[in-house]
Enzyme design. Structure first.
Site, PDB file in Angstrom:
ATOM      1  N   ARG A 188      -1.173  -6.097  -8.459  1.00 22.00           N
ATOM      2  CA  ARG A 188      -0.075  -7.038  -8.210  1.00 22.00           C
ATOM      3  C   ARG A 188      -0.082  -8.205  -9.179  1.00 22.00           C
ATOM      4  O   ARG A 188       0.929  -8.883  -9.349  1.00 22.00           O
ATOM      5  CB  ARG A 188      -0.183  -7.611  -6.789  1.00 22.00           C
ATOM      6  CG  ARG A 188      -0.004  -6.613  -5.674  1.00 22.00           C
ATOM      7  CD  ARG A 188      -0.573  -7.126  -4.385  1.00 22.00           C
ATOM      8  NE  ARG A 188      -2.013  -7.374  -4.524  1.00 22.00           N
ATOM      9  CZ  ARG A 188      -2.811  -7.717  -3.540  1.00 22.00           C
ATOM     10  NH1 ARG A 188      -2.330  -7.917  -2.332  1.00 22.00           N
ATOM     11  NH2 ARG A 188      -4.107  -7.907  -3.756  1.00 22.00           N
TER      12      ARG A 188
ATOM     13  N   LYS B 268     -18.143  -6.452   6.632  1.00 21.29           N
ATOM     14  CA  LYS B 268     -16.885  -7.205   6.631  1.00 21.29           C
ATOM     15  C   LYS B 268     -16.306  -7.165   8.045  1.00 21.29           C
ATOM     16  O   LYS B 268     -16.233  -6.085   8.658  1.00 21.29           O
ATOM     17  CB  LYS B 268     -15.911  -6.507   5.669  1.00 21.29           C
ATOM     18  CG  LYS B 268     -14.972  -7.410   4.910  1.00 21.29           C
ATOM     19  CD  LYS B 268     -14.355  -6.625   3.771  1.00 21.29           C
ATOM     20  CE  LYS B 268     -12.975  -7.108   3.430  1.00 21.29           C
ATOM     21  NZ  LYS B 268     -12.360  -6.321   2.368  1.00 21.29           N
TER      22      LYS B 268
ATOM     23  N   HIS C 137       0.838  -1.210   0.000  1.00 19.09           N
ATOM     24  CA  HIS C 137       0.000   0.000   0.000  1.00 19.09           C
ATOM     25  C   HIS C 137       0.868   1.253   0.000  1.00 19.09           C
ATOM     26  O   HIS C 137       0.616   2.206  -0.747  1.00 19.09           O
ATOM     27  CB  HIS C 137      -0.874   0.058   1.262  1.00 19.09           C
ATOM     28  CG  HIS C 137      -1.970  -0.965   1.328  1.00 19.09           C
ATOM     29  ND1 HIS C 137      -2.215  -1.728   2.439  1.00 19.09           N
ATOM     30  CD2 HIS C 137      -2.905  -1.326   0.417  1.00 19.09           C
ATOM     31  CE1 HIS C 137      -3.248  -2.522   2.232  1.00 19.09           C
ATOM     32  NE2 HIS C 137      -3.686  -2.300   0.995  1.00 19.09           N
TER      33      HIS C 137
ATOM     34  N   SER D  10      -3.139  -7.533   2.900  1.00 17.00           N
ATOM     35  CA  SER D  10      -3.594  -7.363   4.291  1.00 17.00           C
ATOM     36  C   SER D  10      -4.140  -8.677   4.835  1.00 17.00           C
ATOM     37  O   SER D  10      -3.952  -8.988   6.018  1.00 17.00           O
ATOM     38  CB  SER D  10      -4.686  -6.287   4.364  1.00 17.00           C
ATOM     39  OG  SER D  10      -4.168  -5.045   4.003  1.00 17.00           O
TER      40      SER D  10
HETATM   41  O1  PNS Z   1      -8.476  -2.965   0.324  1.00 19.67           O
HETATM   42  P1  PNS Z   1      -9.694  -3.556  -0.344  1.00 19.67           P
HETATM   43  O2  PNS Z   1     -10.540  -4.304   0.650  1.00 19.67           O
HETATM   44  O3  PNS Z   1      -9.372  -4.358  -1.567  1.00 19.67           O
HETATM   45  O4  PNS Z   1     -10.568  -2.283  -0.833  1.00 19.67           O
HETATM   46  C1  PNS Z   1     -11.744  -2.455  -1.551  1.00 19.67           C
HETATM   47  C2  PNS Z   1     -12.489  -1.119  -1.705  1.00 19.67           C
HETATM   48  C3  PNS Z   1     -12.782  -0.551  -0.315  1.00 19.67           C
HETATM   49  C4  PNS Z   1     -11.618  -0.148  -2.454  1.00 19.67           C
HETATM   50  C5  PNS Z   1     -13.789  -1.423  -2.468  1.00 19.67           C
HETATM   51  O5  PNS Z   1     -14.501  -2.381  -1.768  1.00 19.67           O
HETATM   52  C6  PNS Z   1     -14.638  -0.196  -2.698  1.00 19.67           C
HETATM   53  O6  PNS Z   1     -14.348   0.576  -3.574  1.00 19.67           O
HETATM   54  N1  PNS Z   1     -15.678  -0.010  -1.856  1.00 19.67           N
HETATM   55  C7  PNS Z   1     -16.558   1.153  -1.953  1.00 19.67           C
HETATM   56  C8  PNS Z   1     -18.019   0.770  -2.151  1.00 19.67           C
HETATM   57  C9  PNS Z   1     -18.549   1.246  -3.474  1.00 19.67           C
HETATM   58  O7  PNS Z   1     -18.517   2.417  -3.771  1.00 19.67           O
HETATM   59  N2  PNS Z   1     -19.040   0.276  -4.290  1.00 19.67           N
HETATM   60  C10 PNS Z   1     -19.674   0.518  -5.572  1.00 19.67           C
HETATM   61  C11 PNS Z   1     -18.744   0.737  -6.756  1.00 19.67           C
HETATM   62  S1  PNS Z   1     -17.504  -0.453  -7.013  1.00 19.67           S
END
Ligand code: PNS
Length: 163
Positions: free
Chosen positions: A95, A42, A18, A132
């Site tokens: 990645r 979650k 990150h 993570s």
């Molecule tokens: O670190 P992560 O868990 O891979 O992050 C995922 C994250 C938080 C970036 C993703 O779940 C996200 O964008 N959540 C926001 C919810 C949202 O707006 N969803 C609708 C469009 S994708």
């Protein structure tokens, strides 16, 4: 005009991968918002406030805290946050092919929803195996996570506050 990018994630906890992506985003954009997205459905290892503290400490230690805002978002869509702060770019680290497969539909939906484009950045391949969820698993079983996380995170995880 000031360019602004949002780097979203769970950051549970922030990893060296990150940090690498945040630094690369900061090299490209004038201002970067690191947004801890709280997903109530979650189960998290760390509370959001602790995740924010650890990101802030890690950025400070790495000397990359200026021009970076660290905040959280738990109400509604991520693009709502982008619109609130006037950001039109999200940055995600890639990645592997699996990350492309996972990120592509979200990138298209975010563009459909609010014309927010997603820029994929490639972190140092040395971090390609780091996630993570892997860190959480190693930590839960009592292993040493220091090769995968910033020093502030490994210090916290080795402390009495965490165990
Ligand atoms: O670190 P992560 O868990 O891979 O992050 C995922 C994250 C938080 C970036 C993703 O779940 C996200 O964008 N959540 C926001 C919810 C949202 O707006 N969803 C609708 C469009 S994708």
């Amino acid at each position: 005009m000031t360019s602004l990018a949002v780097v979203p994630g769970s950051f549970d906890p922030v990893t060296l991968g990150h940090l690498d992506v945040i630094e690369r985003a900061r090299n490209i954009f004038d201002e970067v918002h690191v947004v801890v997205v709280h997903n109530p459905s979650k189960t998290a290892m760390l509370p959001v406030a602790r995740r924010l503290e650890l990101i802030e400490a890690s950025l400070r230690d790495a000397g990359i805290s200026d021009r970076v805002v660290v905040t959280s978002w738990s109400v509604g869509l991520l693009v709502d946050y982008c619109q609130e702060v006037g950001a039109t770019v999200l940055v995600k680290g890639i990645r592997s092919e699996a990350d492309v497969t996972y990120e592509t539909p979200m990138a298209i939906v975010n563009r459909d929803l609010a014309k927010v484009e997603t820029v994929f950045l490639l972190p140092d391949p040395a971090h390609n195996h780091v996630s993570s969820s892997l860190v959480r698993q190693v930590a839960a079983l009592g292993g040493d996570v220091s090769p995968y996380v910033p020093a502030a995170v490994s210090r916290f995880m080795a402390s009495g506050d965490f165990v």
